[in-house]
Enzyme design. Structure first.
Site, PDB file in Angstrom:
ATOM      1  N   ASN A 620       0.853  -1.182   0.000  1.00  0.00           N
ATOM      2  CA  ASN A 620       0.000   0.000   0.000  1.00  0.00           C
ATOM      3  C   ASN A 620       0.890   1.233   0.000  1.00  0.00           C
ATOM      4  O   ASN A 620       1.281   1.739   1.051  1.00  0.00           O
ATOM      5  CB  ASN A 620      -0.923  -0.014   1.226  1.00  0.00           C
ATOM      6  CG  ASN A 620      -1.786   1.225   1.303  1.00  0.00           C
ATOM      7  OD1 ASN A 620      -2.009   1.911   0.310  1.00  0.00           O
ATOM      8  ND2 ASN A 620      -2.269   1.528   2.498  1.00  0.00           N
ATOM      9  N   ASP A 641      -8.413  10.251  -7.736  1.00  0.00           N
ATOM     10  CA  ASP A 641      -8.752   9.550  -6.502  1.00  0.00           C
ATOM     11  C   ASP A 641     -10.128   8.917  -6.673  1.00  0.00           C
ATOM     12  O   ASP A 641     -10.955   9.397  -7.459  1.00  0.00           O
ATOM     13  CB  ASP A 641      -8.769  10.518  -5.321  1.00  0.00           C
ATOM     14  CG  ASP A 641      -7.365  10.895  -4.867  1.00  0.00           C
ATOM     15  OD1 ASP A 641      -6.428  10.126  -5.146  1.00  0.00           O
ATOM     16  OD2 ASP A 641      -7.213  11.958  -4.240  1.00  0.00           O
ATOM     17  N   GLU A 727       2.449  12.760  -2.007  1.00  0.00           N
ATOM     18  CA  GLU A 727       2.862  12.360  -3.357  1.00  0.00           C
ATOM     19  C   GLU A 727       2.471  13.412  -4.386  1.00  0.00           C
ATOM     20  O   GLU A 727       3.162  13.604  -5.396  1.00  0.00           O
ATOM     21  CB  GLU A 727       2.270  10.995  -3.716  1.00  0.00           C
ATOM     22  CG  GLU A 727       0.852  10.988  -4.234  1.00  0.00           C
ATOM     23  CD  GLU A 727      -0.206  11.204  -3.163  1.00  0.00           C
ATOM     24  OE1 GLU A 727      -1.400  11.230  -3.497  1.00  0.00           O
ATOM     25  OE2 GLU A 727       0.162  11.344  -1.971  1.00  0.00           O
ATOM     26  N   ASP A 728       1.375  14.140  -4.146  1.00  0.00           N
ATOM     27  CA  ASP A 728       0.973  15.190  -5.076  1.00  0.00           C
ATOM     28  C   ASP A 728       1.922  16.378  -5.007  1.00  0.00           C
ATOM     29  O   ASP A 728       2.253  16.986  -6.034  1.00  0.00           O
ATOM     30  CB  ASP A 728      -0.469  15.625  -4.797  1.00  0.00           C
ATOM     31  CG  ASP A 728      -0.715  15.903  -3.316  1.00  0.00           C
ATOM     32  OD1 ASP A 728       0.203  15.703  -2.497  1.00  0.00           O
ATOM     33  OD2 ASP A 728      -1.836  16.317  -2.965  1.00  0.00           O
TER      34      ASP A 728
END
Length: 814
Positions: A620, A641, A727-728
C-alpha cells in the site's frame, strides 16, 4: 199576448247560456277522462311487456306516451351519469396521451444528441477505416546491414585519427542491434574492478564476448591496450595516457582529442543532502581563483584582485600545503564565481563548482568540457579568454541575479544528472556513444503490471451501469470513437539530432529511448486538410459549440487519455467513481491500482464502454499512483482519486487544455505555498495565485510518471511512502523543477469533497503538519523551492459570453 211573447224571450236567453256552459263543462270533463285513460296503464298489460316495449323504443321523445314522468327523469339521470363517466375516462386518457407526448417532446433533443453522437461515431469509424486502408500496405521489415567500408589496419604510429569515423566500424553496429557492449579490465586494481561492476550493472545490452559487441570498453589504470582495434573505448582511471595515434576513444581527465571524452572518472561524490542551497544569493566571496599552473606569472592576476568590490576577490596560489581537496571545496562553496584555469585539477574544480553552486568562469576557449558536443554548458558556465581577465570583474558583476541563480540551478542539474556518481557517469558515457552512433535502446518494460484477477486484468463479472449517457443538458461532449493508443517510440532516430538538445539540456533524460516525447513538433494547422498529412486529424467545422463538440480538433492528431485510479478500502465509492466515467468521450482505458494488498476484490464491477483493468501491487504505497505501468498506452494520464466527483464536461475541458500544455500539470483543486515567519507552509485557503494542482484530479504526461519513479531523488519517494502523504506535492515539485513552469488550473472548482466517504487522508489531524514538513524537506533535497506561481485559470473560450440565439457555447457550465 204580445207581452207574454216578450217575457218568454227574455227567460229563454239565460237558459241558453247555462246550457252552453254545461255543455262546455261536459266536454272538458270528457276530455280529461279520455286524456287520463290514454296515459293510464291498462290492467291487461303486464310490467314485463311494458319494459319490453320501452326497451324497443328508439325515439324517446316520439314515444313518451309509454312512460311516466318519474321514469323519464330516472332514465335521463342514468344516461347523464354514463356520459359523465365516459367524459371522465376520456379526460384521463387525454392526460395520459398528453404526458406521453410531453415525454416524447422532452426526449427529442436527447435523441437528436444521441443521433448526432452516433453520426459522429460513424464518421469517426469511416475516417479510421480510410486511414487503415491507406496504411495497410506499408511493408514492415528489418533494416539492411550497414556498409562495410574497406579499411587498412594501419599501425598506430603511421596515422593519427582525427574523427570518429576513423575509429568506428559501423558494420558491427546496426541500428537494430541496440548497441551490444563488451567490457573488461586491462589492469586488475581495486578501482578498475569497481568500475567493471558499475558498467556491468548499467549496460542495457551487455554481451560476454567481444566478437558480438558493437562497442568494447577496456578499463585501465594508465596503461594503453596492446591490441588496439576499432570500436574500442579506453576508460582510464589512472594517469593520462598520451597516445594521439591510438585507435581507441579515450575517457580521461586530460591529454585528449576532439572525439575523446574529457571526464574526471575519480571524482568523489558527496551526499545530495549536503549540497549548498541555491539561496541565499549572496556569498562570502565574489570571485575565487586557484592558480595551479606554475608556468603562469602569478603577478598577472594582481589586476583582478585590485578591482573595487564590496565582496572579496580571493586568489590562491596552489601549493601542497594550501591546496587540499577540503580547502579547495571550502573556497569554491563560499564564492559566487569560480575562475578556472586549464590544469591537472581543472575537472576536479569544475565538478565541485557545479556541485556547490559556484558559477564556473572558464578562462580558456579551448578547454574541453564533459560531453560538450551534447551538453550546452553555456547555460551553466561562462567562457572568457585569459586575455580578458582584467575585464572579467566588470563582466560578471553585470549579470542579473536571476541569471546567476538560473546558472547555479542548471549547473547543479547537469551535475546531478550526468556526473554526480559512478553509475550516472557510466550511463552518460553509454548515452553519448549511443547518440554518436545513432542507435536506439531496446524497449525495456520495467513496469509490467500484474493482473488482479488471476491472469486477467478485467473483472470476471460485470454489472450493468444504469447511469444514462451524460449529454450535459443538450450539450454533446464528443463522439465515442473506438479506442486508439498513442503512437509509441516514434522518435527513435530524430532524438539523435532534431531533439538531441532537448533530451540533453531540457528534459535531461537521454539514457533510454523514450516511449513518448512531451513537446514533439506540431504540423501547421492546415495540414489536416491535405491528403498526405490529414491522417489522424479531427478538424472542427466552422461554427460554435455544436460544431466544436463533434470533433477533437486542436493542433495534433486525435488522441485519448487513460484514467489511473488509486483506491484503498472503499469499494462502494470506487463503484460510483467508475459509473461516473461511463460513456465519457476520448477515454481509452481505466486502470485501477488496487492498494488493498491484504484482501482480494469482489468479482463484480461496473461494465463500461471501455476496459477497466485492475492492477495488483506489492504494498500500500501512494507512489503506486505514479508508476508508468506498461498498461498505460496513451501519453495523457488522468490521475484520479476514487472519491473525486467531476462532471464529464469538466474532464473534457481539462483534457483539451492539457493537449495544448503537455509539459504541465492540468487539473482542478489548486493549492499554494506561503511563508509565515521563517518557514514555508502548505496552504489550501482561497487565494488569487496558486502553485500546485492536487493530483487527485489532474492530467499528467506519462513521461513524468517515468521521471517520478526513476529520476526524482529516491529519498522523496521514501518519505512519501513512510508518511502516506505528499505524493501530489512531490509531483508538483518535480514538474516545476524540470520545466520551470507552474501548473494550470481549470474551472472554478476549489475543493472536491466526497460527502459519502467516511475516511480520507485529509481528515487526519496531522494532515497539514505532514504537508508543511514535506515542502521543507523537498526544498532541502532540491536545493531550492522549484514551485512557480500562476494567477489565472483556464475556462472554455465562450464561457460567460453572450451568444446569438442560433449559436451554442463550447460547454454549458465551464
Amino acid at each position: 199576448m204580445a207581452i207574454k211573447l216578450n217575457g218568454s224571450s227574455r227567460s229563454f236567453v239565460p237558459s241558453l247560456r247555462v246550457s252552453a256552459f254545461l255543455i262546455f263543462i261536459f266536454f272538458v270533463i270528457t276530455y280529461i277522462i279520455i286524456y287520463n285513460v290514454s296515459f293510464s296503464e291498462p290492467s291487461w298489460i303486464t310490467q314485463d311487456a311494458l319494459k319490453q316495449n320501452i326497451e324497443n323504443l328508439d325515439d324517446y321523445d316520439a314515444s313518451c306516451s309509454g312512460y311516466s314522468i318519474g321514469r323519464i327523469l330516472r332514465e335521463q339521470k342514468r344516461i347523464l351519469a354514463s356520459v359523465r363517466l365516459e367524459l371522465t375516462e376520456s379526460q384521463v386518457k387525454i392526460e395520459e396521451i398528453r404526458t406521453v407526448q410531453e415525454e416524447l417532446q422532452r426526449l427529442i433533443p436527447q435523441k437528436q444528441l444521441e443521433l448526432s453522437a452516433l453520426e459522429g461515431e460513424i464518421e469517426a469509424a469511416q475516417r479510421q477505416l480510410e486511414e487503415l486502408r491507406e496504411t495497410q500496405n506499408v511493408k514492415v521489415f528489418l533494416p539492411f546491414s550497414p556498409l562495410q567500408i574497406p579499411r587498412e589496419l594501419e599501425q598506430p604510429s603511421q596515422i593519427s585519427p582525427n574523427q570518429l569515423d576513423d575509429i568506428i566500424d559501423y558494420s558491427r553496429c546496426s541500428i537494430s542491434s541496440f548497441m551490444p557492449v563488451y567490457v573488461d579490465i586491462i589492469t586488475s586494481g581495486q578501482s578498475e574492478k569497481e568500475w567493471l561492476n558499475v558498467f556491468q550493472e548499467v549496460i542495457p545490452n551487455l554481451v560476454e564476448t567481444p566478437d558480438k559487441a558493437c562497442i568494447k570498453i577496456h578499463i585501465s589504470n594508465g596503461i594503453a591496450s596492446p591490441n588496439t582495434t576499432f570500436n574500442s573505448i579506453l576508460f582510464n582511471v589512472g594517469s593520462p595516457i598520451i597516445n594521439f595515434q591510438s585507435k581507441s576513444i579515450h575517457v580521461q581527465a586530460s591529454k585528449i582529442r576532439s572525439f575523446d571524452f574529457p571526464v574526471d572518472v575519480n571524482h568523489i561524490a558527496v551526499e545530495k543532502v549536503d549540497l549548498t542551497p541555491l539561496l541565499p544569493f549572496q556569498r562570502e566571496n565574489l570571485i575565487s581563483l586557484i592558480v595551479d599552473n606554475t608556468e603562469l606569472n602569478f603577478s598577472a592576476f594582481s589586476s583582478l584582485s585590485a578591482e573595487p568590490s564590496r565582496r572579496p576577490i580571493v586568489i590562491v596560489k596552489c601549493s601542497q600545503e594550501n591546496c587540499s581537496l577540503e580547502r579547495r571545496r571550502q573556497l569554491i562553496g563560499s564564492s559566487t564565481f569560480c575562475f578556472l584555469l586549464p590544469s591537472e585539477m581543472f575537472f576536479q574544480d569544475f565538478l565541485s563548482s557545479l556541485q556547490l553552486g559556484c558559477i564556473p568562469i572558464i578562462l580558456s576557449n579551448s578547454q574541453l568540457l564533459p560531453f560538450q558536443d551534447l551538453i550546452d554548458w553555456r547555460r551553466a558556465t561562462y567562457r572568457l579568454p585569459l586575455a580578458r581577465l582584467p575585464e572579467a570583474h566588470f563582466i560578471v558583476q553585470s549579470f542579473e541575479i536571476s541569471d546567476i541563480i538560473e546558472m547555479r540551478r542548471v549547473g547543479r542539474l547537469f551535475y546531478e544528472t550526468y556526473l554526480a556518481d559512478r553509475h550516472l557517469l557510466a550511463r552518460s558515457l553509454l548515452a553519448a556513444l549511443r547518440y554518436k552512433l545513432q542507435i536506439p535502446t531496446r524497449e525495456v518494460r520495467r513496469n509490467q503490471a500484474i493482473p488482479l484477477f488471476n491472469s486477467s486484468f478485467t473483472a470476471p463479472k460485470g454489472s450493468v451501469v444504469n447511469v444514462q449517457a451524460n449529454f450535459d443538458d443538450e450539450y454533446l461532449l464528443g463522439p465515442l470513437e473506438s479506442r486508439v493508443e498513442s503512437t509509441s517510440y516514434a522518435y527513435n532516430f530524430t532524438e539523435f539530432q532534431l531533439y538531441s538538445y532537448d533530451f540533453w539540456n531540457i528534459i535531461m533524460s537521454p539514457h533510454y529511448t523514450k516511449e513518448f516525447l512531451v513537446n514533439a513538433a506540431e504540423l501547421p494547422t492546415e495540414a489536416e486538410f491535405f491528403e498526405d498529412t490529414k491522417i489522424g486529424f479531427r478538424p472542427i467545422e466552422p461554427g460554435s459549440g455544436a460544431e466544436f463538440s463533434k470533433a477533437l480538433g486542436g493542433n495534433r492528431q486525435r488522441e485519448q487519455f487513460t484514467v489511473v485510479l488509486l483506491t484503498y478500502e472503499r469499494d462502494a465509492v470506487l463503484t460510483g467513481a467508475l459509473e461516473r466515467l461511463h460513456q465519457l468521450p476520448y477515454l481509452n482505458k481505466i486502470i485501477v491500482v488496487w492498494n488493498n494488498v491484504n484482501r482480494d476484490p469482489p468479482d463484480t464491477w461496473p461494465s463500461l464502454h471501455i476496459p477497466v483493468e485492475f492492477i495488483r501491487v506489492a504494498e500500500n504505497n501512494l507512489n503506486n499512483r505514479f508508476v508508468p505501468w506498461d498498461r498505460i498506452e496513451t501519453e495523457a494520464v488522468l490521475s484520479l482519486d476514487d472519491d473525486i466527483d467531476l462532471m464529464q464536461q469538466e474532464i473534457i475541458l481539462a483534457f483539451r487544455v492539457w493537449r495544448e500544455n503537455r509539459d504541465r500539470i492540468v487539473g482542478f483543486p489548486a493549492r499554494h505555498h506561503a511563508r509565515y515567519g521563517d518557514s514555508m507552509f502548505y496552504n489550501s485557503n482561497h487565494t488569487c495565485q496558486m502553485s500546485m494542482i492536487l493530483t487527485g484530479a489532474a492530467f499528467i504526461h506519462k513521461n513524468y510518471l517515468t521521471a517520478y519513479t526513476y529520476e526524482m531523488p529516491a529519498e522523496i519517494r521514501e518519505h512519501v511512502n513512510s508518511i502516506k502523504n505528499c505524493e501530489d506535492i512531490a509531483m508538483n515539485y518535480l514538474v516545476s523543477h524540470l520545466t520551470r513552469k507552474p501548473p494550470i488550473k481549470t474551472t472554478s472548482r476549489w475543493t472536491l469533497k466526497c460527502p459519502t466517504c467516511t475516511e480520507s487522508l485529509y481528515k487526519e489531524g496531522t494532515h497539514f503538519e505532514k504537508r508543511h514538513e514535506c515542502m521543507r524537506l523537498f526544498t532541502k533535497i532540491y536545493g531550492y523551492n522549484p514551485l512557480k506561481f500562476s494567477q489565472f485559470r483556464a475556462d472554455s473560450i465562450l464561457f460567460k459570453t453572450r451568444l446569438p440565439q442560433n449559436h451554442q457555447k463550447c460547454f454549458k457550465y465551464v
